[in-house]
Design a protein around this motif. Structure first.
Motif, mmCIF file in Angstrom:
data_model
loop_
_atom_site.group_PDB
_atom_site.id
_atom_site.type_symbol
_atom_site.label_atom_id
_atom_site.label_comp_id
_atom_site.label_asym_id
_atom_site.label_seq_id
_atom_site.Cartn_x
_atom_site.Cartn_y
_atom_site.Cartn_z
ATOM 1 N N GLN A 1 0.867 -1.193 0.000
ATOM 2 C CA GLN A 1 0.000 0.000 0.000
ATOM 3 C C GLN A 1 0.894 1.231 0.000
ATOM 4 N N ASN B 1 -0.600 7.692 1.994
ATOM 5 C CA ASN B 1 -1.943 8.263 1.818
ATOM 6 C C ASN B 1 -2.025 9.283 0.697
ATOM 7 N N PHE C 1 -11.441 6.408 -0.158
ATOM 8 C CA PHE C 1 -11.276 7.331 0.975
ATOM 9 C C PHE C 1 -12.410 8.351 0.873
ATOM 10 N N LYS D 1 -12.013 8.253 6.951
ATOM 11 C CA LYS D 1 -10.586 7.951 6.763
ATOM 12 C C LYS D 1 -9.955 8.041 8.151
ATOM 13 N N ASN D 2 -9.576 6.873 8.698
ATOM 14 C CA ASN D 2 -9.036 6.801 10.067
ATOM 15 C C ASN D 2 -9.981 7.492 11.063
ATOM 16 N N ASN E 1 -12.056 3.935 4.915
ATOM 17 C CA ASN E 1 -10.776 3.517 5.483
ATOM 18 C C ASN E 1 -10.808 3.658 7.006
ATOM 19 N N GLU E 2 -10.593 2.537 7.664
ATOM 20 C CA GLU E 2 -10.617 2.495 9.136
ATOM 21 C C GLU E 2 -11.772 3.337 9.677
ATOM 22 N N ASN F 1 -11.816 -2.162 6.475
ATOM 23 C CA ASN F 1 -10.619 -2.453 7.293
ATOM 24 C C ASN F 1 -10.753 -1.843 8.682
ATOM 25 N N ASP G 1 -6.000 -4.220 10.078
ATOM 26 C CA ASP G 1 -4.761 -3.488 9.793
ATOM 27 C C ASP G 1 -3.843 -3.758 10.984
ATOM 28 N N TYR H 1 -0.740 -3.429 13.159
ATOM 29 C CA TYR H 1 0.462 -2.669 13.501
ATOM 30 C C TYR H 1 0.953 -3.056 14.896
ATOM 31 N N GLU I 1 -3.236 -4.087 5.497
ATOM 32 C CA GLU I 1 -2.193 -3.171 5.957
ATOM 33 C C GLU I 1 -1.464 -3.828 7.106
ATOM 34 N N PHE J 1 2.201 -1.521 4.599
ATOM 35 C CA PHE J 1 1.794 -0.140 4.347
ATOM 36 C C PHE J 1 3.002 0.789 4.139
ATOM 37 N N THR K 1 5.937 6.704 7.894
ATOM 38 C CA THR K 1 5.006 6.618 9.022
ATOM 39 C C THR K 1 5.665 5.914 10.200
ATOM 40 N N GLN L 1 5.269 2.861 12.369
ATOM 41 C CA GLN L 1 4.397 1.871 11.741
ATOM 42 C C GLN L 1 4.933 1.425 10.388
HETATM 43 C C1 DGJ Z 1 -3.713 3.066 9.060
HETATM 44 C C2 DGJ Z 1 -4.488 3.760 7.954
HETATM 45 O O1 DGJ Z 1 -5.483 2.920 7.465
HETATM 46 C C3 DGJ Z 1 -3.588 4.217 6.822
HETATM 47 O O2 DGJ Z 1 -4.324 4.934 5.881
HETATM 48 C C4 DGJ Z 1 -2.459 5.027 7.387
HETATM 49 O O3 DGJ Z 1 -2.948 6.168 7.999
HETATM 50 C C5 DGJ Z 1 -1.690 4.108 8.338
HETATM 51 N N1 DGJ Z 1 -2.544 3.780 9.454
HETATM 52 C C6 DGJ Z 1 -0.358 4.625 8.792
HETATM 53 O O4 DGJ Z 1 -0.377 5.707 9.552
#
Ligand code: DGJ
Length: 533
Positions: free
Chosen positions: A53, A56, A119, A123-124, A193-194, A273, A314, A316, A341, A366, A375, A378
């Motif tokens: 991925q 952003n 998106f 988004k997050n 997204n998230e 996700n 996702d 992390y 991710e 990611f 990032t 992460q």
């Molecule tokens: C998870 C999000 O889904 C992504 O778009 C990105 O913001 C990552 N975190 C990394 O920060």
């Protein structure tokens, strides 16, 4: 077995038609299930997403030249890349498909598939990607209200106008994909997204409060198997979980409607996700993103958003126990495992094999592009070969045989593991044979202490009674027979796959087999025939 044959027949029919120039359209990608296992069919046959991925803000024409070289270097077969609602619909009802078209064109030139990430409203957990004209109408695109009446930077799932706007744009996007992508370069779509909210467990606005006081939908009560009487409200039915469950239901209903409408235009596989909660010690919903498809509300999402083919984590969280627990929580009989991710730095790449071992249809890290963003912690700290190499190693091993790996996993004949702390030696059961993997050992070195850091990976599939496909890195693989007789390597061939057919390039013998099959840092694929004496 019957269904597999049908899929293969579909695939080969397509191949014949394509060769004869008759076929204009490949079959639409599809998620299928058989005997509790899943496959993503692309061009009619199981496909394994080996993904990357991008960052952003990388889906812009000026940045794409910094994205593709990373994809090439990685040997990734799929790029996950955003489509921004704010760019796609700059004015209400006017759609700009230029960037989507460019991405599809460039992907085709490189024979890379795409997972497009919508998106839009979420988004997050925030709504930063809604178009400017939508941001100018806060009454139609409201934020949620926190418990103390404060405004929270997260969109309300209760606005019919916002739903209508997102849904219309998404339909236009899917309609366009249908028109331009008979080749099926785009194989899956992520809806939002998230999604969910940080900063408040749910919306406490007057409109939300009214809904919260109403009866819980009967279908949800039934699906969750609660003892709550029909007509119970959220608090009566779910007690301390009521706020979170209400928010999950509301967010999932919104996204489920967007997905369902988009699928009517063009039925590509779709997923949502999750920003995860801690899988071992989760804590209250106020400490994680509430309302998204976290592990505790997957059942709610399944009822509220049946148009989504799967819900994806996702990941992390790099500690072994947590990562493996997440895989376990999302690989469910009603949910195909897909990791869209995960972290990019060292420490994560080996988990690709752990995901395969749980039947994953794909895995993607990611932030893998050569734009100047990072990032950390992460993503990879700096986009260098050093950062990407451990992921590239996965894909160099898997990409040439990804169709076989996906098919063998679908048929339940494949097992794969990653090295984990304290588990340098792992045994896999194949009925009359056991495969013994010793990470950190190689050649005459029989150490069982593991590698200095856990980086080992192994994959073994049973092709016949005594025949196996074997691949791995940083460890030794051997077999023992349950008969108690000694194992003999009848034949060990190293090679690769061409059009699904294994092509040997050399025979391993002597040092290469006398102490087991050793794998160091090279991507090697073996076909192994065993016997006993
Ligand atoms: C998870 C999000 O889904 C992504 O778009 C990105 O913001 C990552 N975190 C990394 O920060």
């Amino acid at each position: 077995m019957k269904k597999i044959c049908r899929f293969l027949v579909l695939g080969s029919t397509f191949a014949v038609l394509a060769a004869s120039g008759l076929a204009k359209e490949a079959p639409i990608p599809q998620l299928v299930k058989q005997d509790g296992r899943f496959a993503l069919l692309v061009d009619g046959a199981p496909f394994l997403i080996l993904g990357a991925q991008c960052h952003n803000s990388s889906a812009w024409p000026v940045l794409l030249p910094k994205v593709w070289p990373a994809i090439d270097y990685l040997h990734a077969n799929t790029l996950e890349i955003p489509v921004y609602w704010e760019q796609f619909e700059p004015e209400p009802g006017k759609y700009d498909t230029s960037i989507v078209d460019l991405i599809i064109k460039q992907a085709r030139e490189r024979k890379v598939r795409l997972v497009l990430l919508w998106f839009a409203t979420w988004k997050n957990g925030s709504s930063h990607y809604i178009p400017l004209w939508a941001k100018a109408q806060p009454e139609k695109f409201p934020l949620i209200t926190g418990k103390d009446g404060e405004s929270v930077d997260s969109p309300s799932p209760h606005s019919a106008a916002a739903l209508e706007a997102d849904l219309s744009a998404f339909c236009a996007f899917m309609r366009h994909l249908k028109q331009v992508d008979a080749e099926r370069t785009v194989i899956m779509v992520q809806v939002e997204n998230e999604p969910g909210s940080w900063g408040s467990v749910r919306d406490f606005s007057p409109a939300a409060e009214k809904l919260f006081g109403e009866p819980v939908p009967g279908e949800l009560l039934k699906a969750l198997g609660t003892n709550a009487p029909v007509g119970a409200n959220w608090t009566t039915a779910f007690g301390a979980d009521a706020d979170e469950y209400f928010h999950a239901w509301s967010v999932a209903r919104f996204i489920g409607q967007v997905a369902a409408a988009g699928k009517k235009e063009y039925p590509l596989p779709m997923y949502a996700n999750a920003a995860l909660r801690d899988p071992l010690t989760p804590g209250p919903a106020s400490t994680y993103e509430s309302g998204g498809p976290t592990d505790n509300v997957l059942g709610i999402w399944k009822v509220a958003a049946p148009a989504l083919d799967l819900l994806a984590p996702d990941i992390y969280q790099h500690e072994s126990a947590r990562y493996l627990k997440v895989l376990e929580l999302y690989a469910r009989p009603d949910n195909a495992l897909f990791v869209p991710e995960t972290g990019g730095p060292a420490g994560y790449p080996r988990f690709c094999f752990a995901a395969l071992g749980r039947g994953a249809i794909g895995w993607a890290a990611f932030g893998l592009d050569y734009t100047s963003y990072s990032t950390e912690p992460q993503g990879a700290p700096r986009m260098t070969g050093e950062a990407l190499a451990p992921i590239a190693l996965n894909y160099k091993i898997l990409e040439p045989m990804m169709r076989e790996v996906a098919r063998l996993n679908f048929e339940g004949r494949l097992q794969a593991v990653s090295e984990e702390p304290g588990q340098a030696r792992q045994t896999l059961d194949f009925g009359s044979w056991k495969a013994v993997i010793t990470f950190g050992a190689g050649g005459r070195n029989n150490s069982t202490g593991g590698n200095a850091t856990p980086i080992g990976r192994a994959l073994i599939a049973q092709l016949g009674e005594n025949e196996f496909l074997v691949a791995g890195v940083y460890g030794k693989i051997d077999f023992t027979s349950i008969t108690g007789r000694k194992r003999s390597f009848r034949r060990v061939e190293e090679g690769g796959y061409e059009n699904g057919v294994f092509q040997p390039v050399r025979i391993w013998n002597g040092d290469e087999t006398d102490w087991g099959l050793s794998f160091f840092s090279a991507p090697q694929i073996l076909r192994v025939v065993l016997s006993t004496y």
